[in-house]
Design an enzyme around this catalytic site. Structure first.
Site, short mmCIF file in Angstrom:
data_model
loop_
_atom_site.label_atom_id
_atom_site.label_comp_id
_atom_site.label_asym_id
_atom_site.label_seq_id
_atom_site.Cartn_x
_atom_site.Cartn_y
_atom_site.Cartn_z
N TYR A 1 67.35 -32.41 -32.78
CA TYR A 1 67.50 -33.01 -34.12
C TYR A 1 66.43 -34.06 -34.37
CZ TYR A 1 72.10 -30.94 -34.95
OH TYR A 1 73.13 -30.07 -35.17
N LYS B 1 95.66 -48.83 -18.00
CA LYS B 1 95.61 -48.64 -19.46
C LYS B 1 94.58 -47.57 -19.81
CE LYS B 1 92.41 -52.56 -19.70
NZ LYS B 1 92.30 -54.02 -19.94
#
Ligand SMILES: *Cc1c(COP(=O)(O)O)cnc(C)c1O
Length: 363
Positions: free
Chosen positions: A261, A52
């Site tokens: 940042y 999956k």
């Protein structure tokens, strides 16, 4: 647009273009085959393969044929759409089982790609026999995880009707199998035995974790996923993935200078900082903060400051020479180690791996 003068200047000093600026994700298909075989040798029963989410992010087109070649005949996906893609890759022959069962609108896909839905509810059972009478299906039972599958009361009501339609298998899923000491394992085993007592249909309870719990948990078919891809709890798995990130730029910063940042890191001493290509858009989870490391020849290279969308910054002060690449995942740091940096699990690190990498498959 550069000015004409600048353009001429750039032409006179061409930018180096011999290296790629995206990270290189190397996926060892031989290791995946070896992991499937190792898990297969642990049981006397059949071993399936869970592919999956694009084979846990590693690429179903390359991974599934290798598992089929290794001997897998029962494949599992989450939803019918994945089953359709997998059928194109595998061709006819291997069985493709769909955990989410038969959802409204799935009938065409289930028929055309010859998928086997794992029926989860009475409604799904009715919908399936109405839309595709005689088409193969399996049954999923809820033994305590309370996610998918029929509860004992629902199962009691449907059991005889469902068994009359010749289901291919009966499955359930363990909630706590990565912890061998968890009492939930034995509790679910007991409920699964009770719910399937006297039924002559192949049974499957275990994914990777359950496979490692021993023969009581194996029944007729195991369904490993993460262990195939080198993830915990299969501690003896061969590593499958390595991820190397190119250094784009280095600079010296003085003590007290901030990096990234929100000025997320302040240099405690004069430092050399390397800016590396790869960020949260590539699946390098932003929550991965202080304490996260890259490696160079086994030496740790600390991440400093915030992970940004396309870049991370690392402290390379202690390296004699800054290499062209630094490694995030590989021999020196497993997928699960990187998961711990971000407070998550190896499954999430794998399935988050981005589409920008240059993917190299070792065959
Ligand atoms: C994902 C999944 C698996 C595979 O689990 P792993 O822990 O990756 O081995 C097996 N069965 C079901 C129902 C699943 O959802």
């Amino acid at each position: 647009m550069p000015t004409r003068a600048l353009a001429l200047d750039l032409a006179a000093h061409p930018v180096k273009t011999d290296a790629m600026t995206t990270g290189t994700l190397t996926i060892d298909l031989n290791a995946i085959a070896a992991n499937w075989s190792a898990l297969n040798r642990m049981t006397a029963s059949e071993t399936g393969a869970v592919v999956k989410a694009n084979a846990y992010g590693l690429g179903i087109e390359r991974v599934a044929p290798v598992l089929a070649q290794a001997g897998a005949r029962q494949f599992f996906v989450a939803v019918a759409e994945e089953g359709v893609a997998l059928r194109r890759v595998l061709g006819s022959g291997p069985e493709i089982n769909v955990f989410s069962g038969h959802m409204p609108g799935d009938a065409d896909m289930i028929r055309s790609a010859d998928l086997t839905p794992m029926i989860n509810t009475v409604d799904q059972m009715i919908g399936h026999v109405e839309a595709l009478p005689g088409h193969r299906f399996g049954l999923q039972l809820n033994t305590g995880m309370n996610r998918l599958g029929m509860d004992p009361a629902e199962w009691a009501a449907l059991r005889d009707i469902a068994l009359n339609q010749n289901p291919t298998m009966i499955i359930s899923h363990l909630a706590c199998a990565d912890d061998p000491d968890h009492p939930m394992n034995a509790a679910q085993l007991e409920i699964f035995r009770e719910m399937t007592a006297g039924i002559n249909v192949p049974r499957s309870l275990s994914a990777t974790g359950g496979t490692l719990l021993g023969p009581d948990y194996h029944f007729d078919l195991t369904r490993p996923g993460v262990g195939l891809y080198g993830g915990m709890p299969f501690v003896d798995a061969q590593p499958v993935v390595s991820l190397d990130l190119p250094v784009i730029q280095t600079r010296d910063v003085s003590a007290g200078s901030a990096v990234g940042y929100a000025c997320g890191w302040v240099a405690p001493r004069p430092s050399q900082i390397a800016t590396v290509s790869g960020g949260y858009a590539d699946g390098l989870i932003r929550a991965m903060g202080n304490g996260a490391t890259l490696t160079h020849k086994g030496r740790k290279v600390p991440v400093v400051g915030r992970v940004s969308m396309d870049l991370i910054t690392v402290d390379v002060t202690h390296l004699e020479q800054v290499p062209e690449h630094l490694q995030l995942i590989g021999m020196h740091q497993s997928v699960d180690t990187v998961a711990e940096f971000a407070g998550t699990i190896g499954y999430e690190v794998l399935t988050a791996l981005g589409s920008r990498y240059d993917r190299v498959y070792i065959t």
